[in-house]
Enzyme design. Sequence first.
Site, mmCIF file in Angstrom:
data_model
loop_
_atom_site.group_PDB
_atom_site.id
_atom_site.type_symbol
_atom_site.label_atom_id
_atom_site.label_comp_id
_atom_site.label_asym_id
_atom_site.label_seq_id
_atom_site.Cartn_x
_atom_site.Cartn_y
_atom_site.Cartn_z
ATOM 1 N N ASP A 236 0.829 -1.212 0.000
ATOM 2 C CA ASP A 236 0.000 0.000 0.000
ATOM 3 C C ASP A 236 0.866 1.266 0.000
ATOM 4 O O ASP A 236 0.585 2.219 -0.735
ATOM 5 C CB ASP A 236 -0.958 0.004 1.193
ATOM 6 C CG ASP A 236 -0.300 -0.445 2.495
ATOM 7 O OD1 ASP A 236 0.940 -0.604 2.528
ATOM 8 O OD2 ASP A 236 -1.026 -0.631 3.487
ATOM 9 N N TYR A 237 1.925 1.277 0.803
ATOM 10 C CA TYR A 237 2.823 2.434 0.863
ATOM 11 C C TYR A 237 3.495 2.672 -0.485
ATOM 12 O O TYR A 237 3.528 3.801 -0.994
ATOM 13 C CB TYR A 237 3.871 2.220 1.956
ATOM 14 C CG TYR A 237 4.964 3.255 1.975
ATOM 15 C CD1 TYR A 237 4.795 4.463 2.645
ATOM 16 C CD2 TYR A 237 6.183 3.031 1.320
ATOM 17 C CE1 TYR A 237 5.799 5.429 2.658
ATOM 18 C CE2 TYR A 237 7.191 3.981 1.329
ATOM 19 C CZ TYR A 237 6.995 5.180 2.007
ATOM 20 O OH TYR A 237 7.992 6.121 2.002
#
Length: 397
Positions: A236-237
């Site tokens: 996600d990052y």
Amino acid sequence: MMPMVYTVYGFAIFFIVAWVCLWLIHIMAYSYSKWKLHRTVDRSPPEQPYPGVSILKPLTGVDPNLFSNLETFFTLDYPSYELLFCVENEHDPAVMLVNSLIHKHPHIDARLFTGGLRVGVNPKINNMQPAYLAAKYPMVLISDAGIRMRDDSLLDMVQHMRDDVAIVHQMPFTCDAEGFAGVYEKVLFGTAQARLYLGADFLGINCHVGMSSLVRRCALEEAGGLRAFADYLAEDYFMAKDIVSRGWRMRVASLPALQNSGTRSVGALQARLRRWARLRIAMVPTMALLEPLTECMPLGAGAAWAAGQLFGAEPLPFFLVHVLVWFLSDWLMLRSVQNGSPPFTKVQFLLGWVWSECCAPFVLAAALLSPEISWRTRCYRLDWGGRAHELNPKLKF
């Protein structure tokens, strides 16, 4: 002698500056939460039709709340969406549960994908890859198994998706739950986590947590699709980092993500926090040095010593006032994130808050001392920068 004096004063100034900055983040995050969170969702007919949304639901196993959590996705107040359930193993008990929900709600476009497709190390992306390739709509919502949705949550997220926005994500929070583990979880996500999440979003820092994230598919394809992030556990990052670097923007929705796991425990939550800390340290090594200064007790102790060195203040009263005001500001933050009074007493909040604050330094220390990451039945080691390697990988996905 003089260099030693300068060193002491240098450290003292550093602690005071950090202390002032954290209190500014307190004020900023609380003010931003009052403006940002729980805004009324516009249910009036739009001028242009809302885009269709493909919802990816990666599942592994069944917990007591899974059926009710998943059913909230069948009752969303949104005109056009499909549900794509992803299960790694066709013998997983989640398969029977999903089939029963599909049978119960035949009017909802829902499909089940089993087996996954290995495109990298990350098991979540491997699990979702076949459903992602089959998704038919221009928006993709990636939603973890433990998320419970309000009927207007998807509508709220889509309304934040402007022409220059590619990611709309919900701030992690929790459903009400009984027991000390439920109090601890709500206090943690409603105070320390919320403060840093909202503060980072306000300052334009990447705070993307992918437990409930709406992504513009064309922007994701520009970055190489889901498989481009399959060698990272914190996909996600890196997904947000890549997409934002291409000129897109990212926004936080008004309604928080409601985590509703059916098996809460203090140990499980701390294991999760240790895993997140290891990921942050691998991605941004300086976090190991700076993260303690975001916590009440270490920051207060350092600032109390610094105030004594610079201003002749008594360290103990300074520290106690710091802790008291921090506690009161966290109570206000929790009420703002909860949108009302939390489902427990102030005494329970005090116990949960003290436990959360006292455990935070030990969670970080445990993450530093044990770099390996356990995720369900798998174990990984991270390189600096966040790329993951599975230890003793299975021969067949």
